[in-house]
Design a protein around this motif. Structure first.
Motif, mmCIF file in Angstrom:
data_model
loop_
_atom_site.group_PDB
_atom_site.id
_atom_site.type_symbol
_atom_site.label_atom_id
_atom_site.label_comp_id
_atom_site.label_asym_id
_atom_site.label_seq_id
_atom_site.Cartn_x
_atom_site.Cartn_y
_atom_site.Cartn_z
ATOM 1 N N PHE A 42 -4.530 -1.216 3.514
ATOM 2 C CA PHE A 42 -4.972 -1.061 2.306
ATOM 3 C C PHE A 42 -6.663 -0.583 2.620
ATOM 4 O O PHE A 42 -7.274 -0.214 1.486
ATOM 5 C CB PHE A 42 -4.921 -2.125 1.636
ATOM 6 C CG PHE A 42 -3.366 -2.493 1.436
ATOM 7 C CD1 PHE A 42 -2.590 -1.708 0.714
ATOM 8 C CD2 PHE A 42 -2.849 -3.646 1.595
ATOM 9 C CE1 PHE A 42 -1.417 -1.785 0.400
ATOM 10 C CE2 PHE A 42 -1.630 -3.961 1.283
ATOM 11 C CZ PHE A 42 -0.826 -3.080 0.968
ATOM 12 N N HIS A 95 9.136 -4.341 2.834
ATOM 13 C CA HIS A 95 7.862 -3.848 2.170
ATOM 14 C C HIS A 95 7.027 -3.224 3.186
ATOM 15 O O HIS A 95 6.532 -2.093 2.882
ATOM 16 C CB HIS A 95 7.200 -4.973 1.295
ATOM 17 C CG HIS A 95 6.005 -4.457 0.944
ATOM 18 N ND1 HIS A 95 4.710 -5.132 0.898
ATOM 19 C CD2 HIS A 95 5.425 -3.178 -0.013
ATOM 20 C CE1 HIS A 95 3.804 -4.591 0.334
ATOM 21 N NE2 HIS A 95 4.125 -3.293 -0.207
ATOM 22 N N HIS A 149 5.898 1.247 4.039
ATOM 23 C CA HIS A 149 4.527 1.538 4.346
ATOM 24 C C HIS A 149 4.577 2.314 5.559
ATOM 25 O O HIS A 149 3.695 3.262 5.798
ATOM 26 C CB HIS A 149 3.543 0.504 4.102
ATOM 27 C CG HIS A 149 2.979 0.338 2.578
ATOM 28 N ND1 HIS A 149 2.361 0.911 1.814
ATOM 29 C CD2 HIS A 149 3.576 -0.722 1.619
ATOM 30 C CE1 HIS A 149 2.424 0.493 0.803
ATOM 31 N NE2 HIS A 149 3.074 -0.542 0.589
ATOM 32 N N PHE A 196 6.391 5.838 -4.035
ATOM 33 C CA PHE A 196 5.386 4.534 -4.012
ATOM 34 C C PHE A 196 5.607 3.915 -5.490
ATOM 35 O O PHE A 196 5.616 2.650 -5.627
ATOM 36 C CB PHE A 196 4.058 5.231 -4.043
ATOM 37 C CG PHE A 196 3.263 4.170 -4.507
ATOM 38 C CD1 PHE A 196 2.472 3.125 -3.234
ATOM 39 C CD2 PHE A 196 2.396 4.082 -5.687
ATOM 40 C CE1 PHE A 196 1.732 2.229 -3.509
ATOM 41 C CE2 PHE A 196 1.344 3.100 -5.797
ATOM 42 C CZ PHE A 196 1.166 2.173 -4.960
ATOM 43 N N HIS A 209 7.511 -0.078 -5.926
ATOM 44 C CA HIS A 209 6.916 -1.234 -6.137
ATOM 45 C C HIS A 209 7.182 -1.540 -7.414
ATOM 46 O O HIS A 209 7.157 -2.907 -7.836
ATOM 47 C CB HIS A 209 5.329 -0.761 -5.842
ATOM 48 C CG HIS A 209 4.920 -0.865 -4.591
ATOM 49 N ND1 HIS A 209 4.850 0.326 -3.819
ATOM 50 C CD2 HIS A 209 4.557 -1.710 -3.680
ATOM 51 C CE1 HIS A 209 4.641 0.403 -2.382
ATOM 52 N NE2 HIS A 209 4.156 -0.917 -2.442
ATOM 53 N N HIS A 211 -5.268 1.536 -6.202
ATOM 54 C CA HIS A 211 -4.383 0.558 -5.945
ATOM 55 C C HIS A 211 -4.854 -0.452 -4.812
ATOM 56 O O HIS A 211 -4.695 -1.495 -4.500
ATOM 57 C CB HIS A 211 -2.982 1.161 -5.768
ATOM 58 C CG HIS A 211 -1.951 0.345 -4.963
ATOM 59 N ND1 HIS A 211 -2.183 0.762 -3.286
ATOM 60 C CD2 HIS A 211 -1.205 -0.797 -4.889
ATOM 61 C CE1 HIS A 211 -1.182 -0.035 -2.840
ATOM 62 N NE2 HIS A 211 -0.817 -1.047 -3.619
ATOM 63 N N HIS A 222 -6.145 -4.509 -3.501
ATOM 64 C CA HIS A 222 -5.524 -5.354 -2.320
ATOM 65 C C HIS A 222 -6.660 -5.913 -1.303
ATOM 66 O O HIS A 222 -6.862 -7.109 -1.138
ATOM 67 C CB HIS A 222 -4.700 -4.708 -1.529
ATOM 68 C CG HIS A 222 -3.407 -4.373 -1.869
ATOM 69 N ND1 HIS A 222 -2.370 -5.337 -1.584
ATOM 70 C CD2 HIS A 222 -2.484 -3.506 -2.533
ATOM 71 C CE1 HIS A 222 -1.149 -4.992 -2.203
ATOM 72 N NE2 HIS A 222 -1.340 -3.889 -2.738
ATOM 73 N N SER A 228 1.353 -9.608 1.885
ATOM 74 C CA SER A 228 0.845 -9.135 0.405
ATOM 75 C C SER A 228 1.732 -9.620 -0.516
ATOM 76 O O SER A 228 1.440 -10.345 -1.466
ATOM 77 C CB SER A 228 0.291 -7.696 0.417
ATOM 78 O OG SER A 228 1.428 -6.970 0.380
ATOM 79 N N PHE A 239 0.412 -10.170 -6.268
ATOM 80 C CA PHE A 239 0.749 -8.796 -5.893
ATOM 81 C C PHE A 239 1.464 -8.233 -6.959
ATOM 82 O O PHE A 239 1.336 -7.161 -7.592
ATOM 83 C CB PHE A 239 1.647 -8.914 -4.744
ATOM 84 C CG PHE A 239 2.435 -7.851 -4.459
ATOM 85 C CD1 PHE A 239 2.097 -7.200 -3.151
ATOM 86 C CD2 PHE A 239 3.466 -7.307 -4.919
ATOM 87 C CE1 PHE A 239 2.562 -5.904 -2.752
ATOM 88 C CE2 PHE A 239 4.156 -6.126 -4.475
ATOM 89 C CZ PHE A 239 3.904 -5.528 -3.347
ATOM 90 N N HIS A 265 0.500 -5.137 -9.281
ATOM 91 C CA HIS A 265 1.224 -3.912 -9.239
ATOM 92 C C HIS A 265 2.080 -3.621 -10.907
ATOM 93 O O HIS A 265 2.482 -2.582 -11.054
ATOM 94 C CB HIS A 265 2.713 -4.109 -8.308
ATOM 95 C CG HIS A 265 2.003 -3.572 -6.950
ATOM 96 N ND1 HIS A 265 2.099 -2.191 -6.600
ATOM 97 C CD2 HIS A 265 1.547 -4.127 -5.743
ATOM 98 C CE1 HIS A 265 1.739 -1.988 -5.539
ATOM 99 N NE2 HIS A 265 1.449 -3.042 -4.965
HETATM 100 CU CU1 CUO Z 1 2.954 -2.023 -0.977
HETATM 101 CU CU2 CUO Z 1 0.534 -2.677 -3.188
HETATM 102 O O1 CUO Z 1 1.400 -1.409 -1.942
HETATM 103 O O2 CUO Z 1 1.591 -3.167 -1.868
#
Ligand code: CUO
Length: 657
Positions: free
Chosen positions: A79, A204, A208, A228, A232, A353, A357, A383, A389, A393
């Motif tokens: 992030f 999660h 990414h 994405f 989420h 976004h 974070h 996170s 979180f 989100h």
């Molecule tokens: Cu996966 Cu904010 O993107 O956590």
């Protein structure tokens, strides 16, 4: 040689792994490569003296540019843009290595020169992308950084046990029962069983890895921005479903940049080798400007995004306009909001976004005056443990929903499947329309060599949610010829709090349970489909075991996607009513023809990397767009069905190791 040929022939019959083998055509070579990767990654996060290797023939002087920007004693955050240049550079070095041997040598050399957490992330991406590593996997994050998943008290106890045990019986595996200590939520109505779940958090992280924000070539990923949004959104909806299971309302979205954040959070995590303890966030703090990022700038990004959505156009770096009000708009918007390196205009739409974070993670020491560490929101792997979180989100979801609200509702023709009528839909657990949930204890192996395992393997007993297997029974009539249909199944937690919602609010709370293609016979027929076959989950074995599975084969799903044991929320002792909805649509209208590849072959709506999304319609179809209808009964076309089930939490614990 004959033996190898027979094994290969047998494995070819077995689906995913067979596909991967055929990509290599060399079982032994693949297994050796996998062991080499495991050996390399086995050095990460362990107090091993790596020794300084010569870079001759591996890196050139110019390659050292950007290396070492991220200090070695902190976690890598995807992030934090500050380190994107370095991560991208490391990834490019790993990708450009001319062959597998050179790739390993490059990684070895980088191990001494860059932050090891950053290297681990880049290695994970590189192994998925290189041609000579297809079908191989980097060991999953929970096995490389167990201390990002197990709280300090468990790590401390493991350490103590490892010391004693090693003195008594060196090299002998030890067992540690965490199911009765830190994860002792059995009698509590808190949400730690979800927030601290290993599979949820590692899935999660792996999302990414499979959808890297630092990747620079848009043509290499299909519908990444949409994924994405969808993945989420699913995490938030599932968190809400756990909240309502535990008597709480849905999480309130983050709204005001100047308001206090009511929730505090103590991660109680420490990367042991680096003695890096994730920062605690007290309650009622207000976000503060960072020296390189102000709240007013972020508000401007938000305004620019809103303006683009309401105008239906995004302005690119080249001063051209991209239409957002079509089926690809969500993809463009996802890249803008995340934001990823393939955003069409990072200058204008920023990095909304990811920046939050970082800003929330630095809330206790925004400008580093006290040299404090960062909170859990900083690190992808940690996170989703922080309740903030989900509030954050949910706020991001609202941006996507504003866009979806600009699109016309689906027409009847788009919703229906001509000639196909769902006549009945039932769900059967051990009883009709009742599914029981409870706890399950599994064994998680921690390899030797960490600061907390010394010289013996440690098995940690971990408790997680589980549900009984259940079957969807879909009865239908098809007045036309035999066809292929794509079946989508969603759940809607249907308790009081949701009953007060309008249909248009309710459809935003859906949880995806499955999506599969099947033959629709002529006349009256029935589809029986098991929850075990769900295409959006990964098996718990892939979470609680390591790279090589029990049959000596790597997993075909890249460790991404949702844990199978969390497919359903916990429910309630007295039974939590929930609706399940099924739709069948014409596969001919939305199939995407393409060759199967060698990479990940499961959970298309979350993770699939190798090929285009195998279906054309939007993720969340048909509930992703606003509807004119005011109820499901009014909305539904004949190819849809609904069942009401009760989720009954038994409180019983099953031991499965
Ligand atoms: Cu996966 Cu904010 O993107 O956590």
């Amino acid at each position: 040689m004959w033996t190898s040929a027979i094994i290969l022939a047998l494995l070819c019959l077995r689906g995913g792994w067979a596909t991967q083998l055929l990509c290599h055509g060399d079982i032994e070579g693949t297994a050796i490569k996998q062991l080499q990767i495991n050996y390399l990654v086995g050095k990460i996060n362990k107090p091993i003296d790596i020794g300084f290797q010569s870079t001759e023939g591996i890196l050139e002087y110019k390659d050292f540019k950007y290396l070492g920007l991220l200090p070695g004693n902190q976690p890598f955050s995807l992030f934090d843009e500050k380190y994107h240049k370095e991560a991208k550079h490391v990834l490019k070095l790993l990708l450009k290595a001319k062959d597998f041997e050179h790739f390993l040598e490059t990684a070895e050399v980088l191990l001494e020169r860059v932050n090891e957490d950053l290297l681990y992330y880049c290695l994970s991406v590189a192994v998925l992308r290189r041609n000579d590593t297809q079908g191989l996997r980097v060991p999953p994050v929970q096995t490389v950084y167990p201390d990002k998943f197990f709280k300090i008290d468990i790590i401390k106890k493991m350490k103590k046990m490892a010391d004693v045990a090693h003195k008594i019986s060196p090299n002998m595996g030890q067992m540690f029962d965490a199911s009765k200590t830190s994860i002792n939520y059995i009698n509590k109505n808190d949400l730690n069983y979800f927030l601290e779940d290993i599979g949820m958090n590692s899935g999660h992280y792996q999302w990414h890895v499979l959808n890297p924000a630092i990747w620079w070539k848009p043509e290499d990923y299909d519908r990444k921005g949409e994924r994405f949004y969808w993945m989420h959104k699913q995490m938030v909806n599932r968190y809400d479903a756990e909240r309502v299971s535990n008597g709480m309302g849905p999480v309130k979205p983050f709204i005001n940049w100047e308001e206090e954040i009511l929730d505090g959070f103590a991660p109680e995590l420490r990367i042991d080798k680096q003695e890096y303890r994730y920062a605690y966030r007290p309650r009622r703090l207000v976000l503060k400007d960072l020296d390189y990022l102000t709240k007013s700038r972020m508000m401007m990004w938000e305004q620019s995004l809103t303006k683009a959505i309401l105008g239906g156009m995004a302005l690119t770096n080249n001063d051209t306009l991209v239409d957002l009000n079509n089926e690809h708009g969500i993809d463009v918007l996802g890249e803008l909001v995340e934001s990823s390196a393939t955003s069409v205009n990072r200058n204008l739409y920023g990095n909304l976004h990811s920046a939050i974070h970082v800003m929330t993670a630095k809330i206790t020491d925004p400008n580093g005056i006290h040299d404090a560490t960062y909170g859990a929101m900083y690190d992808v792997a940690t996170s989703a443990r922080d309740p903030l979180f989900y509030a954050w989100h949910k706020y991001i979801n609202r941006i996507f929903e504003l866009h979806k609200d600009q699109l016309p509702p689906y027409t009847k023709e788009e919703l229906e499947f001509k000639g196909v009528k769902v006549t009945n839909f039932t769900i059967n657990g051990s009883e009709k329309n009742v599914i029981r949930t409870g706890w399950e204890v599994d064994l998680f192996p921690v390899s030797k060599g960490f600061t907390f395992t010394k010289k013996s393997i440690m098995g940690i007993k971990v408790k997680h949610l589980q549900h009984e297997d259940f079957t969807y029974t879909i009865e239908y009539e098809n007045s036309g010829p035999v066809k292929q249909g794509i079946v989508r199944i969603y759940a809607v937690p249907y308790i009081e709090v949701y009953r007060k919602m309008s249909f248009n609010q309710l459809r935003k709370t859906i949880i995806e349970l499955d999506l599969f293609v099947t033959t629709i016979q002529s006349g009256k027929n029935t589809i029986q489909w098991s929850s075990k076959a769900s295409n959006i989950v990964q098996s718990k074995d892939s979470i609680f075991r390591t790279t090589i599975n029990i049959k000596g084969r790597p997993w075909p799903h890249c460790y991404c996607s949702w844990p199978d044991y969390l497919l359903l929320p916990k429910g309630k002792k007295e039974g939590m009513p929930m609706a399940m909805v099924v739709t069948i649509n014409d596969w001919e209208e939305e199939k995407v023809n393409q060759e199967r590849g060698c990479r990940c072959s499961k959970a298309a709506s979350y993770c699939d990397i190798d090929r285009k999304m195998p279906f054309k319609r939007a993720l969340g179809f048909p509930f992703d767009r606003r509807a004119v209808a005011t109820s499901f009964t009014e909305f539904k076309t004949s190819n849809m069905g609904r069942a009401f089930v009760k989720l009954q939490f038994t409180g019983e614990t099953h031991y499965s190791y």
